[in-house]
Motif scaffolding. Structure first.
Motif, short mmCIF file in Angstrom:
data_model
loop_
_atom_site.label_atom_id
_atom_site.label_comp_id
_atom_site.label_asym_id
_atom_site.label_seq_id
_atom_site.Cartn_x
_atom_site.Cartn_y
_atom_site.Cartn_z
N PRO A 184 37.64 46.04 37.17
CA PRO A 184 39.08 45.79 37.01
C PRO A 184 39.79 47.05 36.55
CG PRO A 184 37.82 44.81 35.20
CD PRO A 184 36.82 45.27 36.22
N VAL A 225 38.33 43.18 43.45
CA VAL A 225 38.57 44.42 42.71
C VAL A 225 39.12 45.53 43.61
CG1 VAL A 225 36.84 43.94 40.94
CG2 VAL A 225 36.18 45.20 43.00
N TYR A 239 42.46 42.65 37.70
CA TYR A 239 41.91 42.55 39.06
C TYR A 239 43.03 42.77 40.08
CZ TYR A 239 37.57 41.01 37.03
OH TYR A 239 36.41 40.97 36.30
#
Length: 390
Positions: A233, A53, A269
Motif C-alpha cells: 500500500p 496495489v 491501496y
C-alpha cells in the motif's frame, strides 16, 4: 464537480491520474533500460503484492517506458485453467509476431526482421486432452519439438538483432504465478541462459505474493535471476497525493480532514483510492471537498467495492472454499495459523488441507509463512464479515 471530467478510474490496470509511490521501481527499471543501451545487461524484475496495489498499472507503465526507449516489448496475462493455458500460449506467439512487425516498421529493419517474423508466426499450439498434452512448438524444419530448446533458439535469434540495435527484448507477464509449469520453466531457463550469454532479453513479471516462491519451486536458480520488489500500500503522503494532485489540476481541493478520512479508509491501496476519489468527485457540491463529502464518498465507494471488486473473488470460490474463507475472516487475525482457521470450522487442519490448497491455487488466499494463511485481497475479511452480519 462535472462527472464528465472525473479523473479517477478504478479498474484493473487502468492508468491512474497520478502514479504515486512507485518511484523506486520505476527508477530501477529505467536503470535497466539505460544499461541495456550500453550492452551492460542486468537481471529481469519481479513485482509481487496483494490485489489492488497497482501491480498491473506499474507493469504497464514499465512496458510503455521500455517501448518508448526502443525496446521490443510483448505483454501477456497468464490464466490458470486449461483453456487459459492454450490462450496464453497462442497469444504469446501472436503478440510476438505483431511486435516484431511493428519494430520492423519503426526501425526500418524489414530485411533483418522478415526471418524472425516468419519464425514467430510459426509459433503454434498442439492441444490434447489435458494440460500434459499441451505443447508449444515452432513449425520450422529445425524445430526440436522441445519447448525449452525451441523457445531458447527463438529468443537467441531475436536477441542477436536487438543487440546489434543497442536495444533489448522485454516480455512483460501479468499474473505470472498462473503460467503453466512447462511454459514458466522454459521462460525461466531462457532468462537464465540469456544472463549467462549476455543476451538482451528480460522477463518482467507481476503477480501475487506467492510468485517468488512459485518461481523458486519451478527453477531453483530463479531467486538469482530477478530483482524482486514487493508492492504494498502507499504511504499516507503518497496516498494523499494520489487523491489531491488530480483534483488540484482540475481546480478543486480537499480540506485536510476530508483527505485524511479517504486516505485512512483506503488503507493506502491504490484501487480503493480510485473508488473513493471517483465517489467524492461525483458527490461534492462545490470544488472544495469537505468531511461530509468524504464520509459519503467512503460509503459510496464501499458499496461499489462490495458490488464488484470483492464479489468477483467470492463467487469464484466453491461452497467449501467459502466456508474456509469465512472461517479465516472470523478469526479476526490478518494471518492466522491454519490450525486456528480449521478450529473455527470445527475441523482439524488435515481435514481442510485440500480446501486450503485449492483456494491458494485460485489466488484467493496465500501462505505468508509456513503454517499461516491470509487473503490475497485487502479488505476481504471485512467484506465477508459484513455479508455474515447481513
Amino acid at each position: 464537480m462535472d462527472p464528465a471530467l472525473n479523473p479517477f478510474k478504478p479498474g484493473s490496470g487502468l492508468r491512474p491520474p497520478a502514479l504515486e509511490g512507485r518511484t523506486r521501481q520505476r527508477e530501477e527499471f529505467d536503470l535497466l533500460v539505460v544499461r541495456s543501451k550500453r550492452r551492460n545487461y542486468d537481471r529481469g524484475m519481479v513485482l509481487s503484492g496483494l490485489r489492488g496495489v497497482g501491480k498491473t498499472t506499474l507493469l504497464n507503465n514499465l512496458a510503455e517506458h521500455a517501448e518508448r526507449q526502443g525496446w521490443l516489448t510483448i505483454g501477456i496475462e497468464a490464466r490458470p485453467n486449461d483453456s487459459g493455458i492454450a490462450a496464453v500460449r497462442a497469444k504469446l506467439g501472436n503478440e510476438l509476431a505483431l511486435s516484431l512487425r511493428r519494430f520492423s516498421r519503426t526501425h526500418r529493419l524489414r530485411k533483418a526482421m522478415d526471418e524472425l517474423i516468419a519464425l514467430a508466426k510459426g509459433f503454434t499450439l498442439g492441444v490434447g486432452l489435458g494440460p500434459a498434452n499441451v505443447e508449444l512448438r515452432i513449425d520450422q524444419p529445425a524445430a526440436s519439438g522441445d519447448i525449452d530448446i525451441d523457445l531458447e533458439e527463438l529468443v537467441e535469434a531475436i536477441s542477436a538483432v536487438m543487440k546489434k540495435q543497442g536495444t533489448a527484448f522485454g516480455l512483460f507477464i501479468d499474473e505470472m504465478q498462473d503460467l503453466d509449469g512447462d511454459l514458466l520453466g522454459a521462460l525461466l531457463a531462457v532468462q537464465h541462459r540469456a544472463s549467462q550469454r549476455e543476451w538482451p532479453f528480460f522477463l518482467i513479471g507481476a503477480g501475487l505474493p506467492s510468485l517468488p516462491s512459485v518461481l523458486a519451486d519451478t527453477r531453483s536458480y530463479a531467486e538469482r535471476q530477478f530483482s524482486y520488489s514487493t508492492i504494498g500500500p502507499l504511504s499516507p503522503t503518497d496516498a494523499a497525493d494520489a487523491l489531491a494532485i488530480p483534483v488540484r489540476e482540475h481546480g478543486g481541493a480537499f480540506t485536510t480532514d476530508a483527505l485524511d478520512i479517504l486516505v485512512e479508509a483506503s488503507g493506502g491501496y491504490p484501487y480503493f483510492l480510485q473508488e473513493f476519489g471517483k465517489a467524492i468527485w461525483n458527490i461534492a457540491a462545490s470544488s472544495t471537498f469537505d468531511t461530509d463529502d468524504a464520509h459519503l464518498a467512503v460509503e459510496d465507494g464501499r458499496r461499489a467495492l462490495d458490488g464488484g471488486f470483492f464479489p468477483s473473488r467470492w463467487t469464484r470460490a466453491t461452497d467449501r472454499e467459502r466456508r474456509y474463507m469465512r472461517a479465516l475472516a472470523l478469526t479476526g487475525e490478518s494471518n492466522p495459523r491454519s490450525g486456528r482457521v480449521a478450529a473455527e470450522m470445527g475441523l482439524t487442519t488435515t481435514s481442510v488441507s485440500d480446501i486450503r490448497d485449492s483456494a491458494i491455487k485460485k489466488g484467493l488466499i496465500w501462505a505468508p509463512e509456513h503454517g499461516r494463511i491470509s487473503f490475497t485481497v485487502p479488505g476481504m475479511a471485512d467484506f465477508i464479515r459484513r455479508q455474515s452480519t447481513e
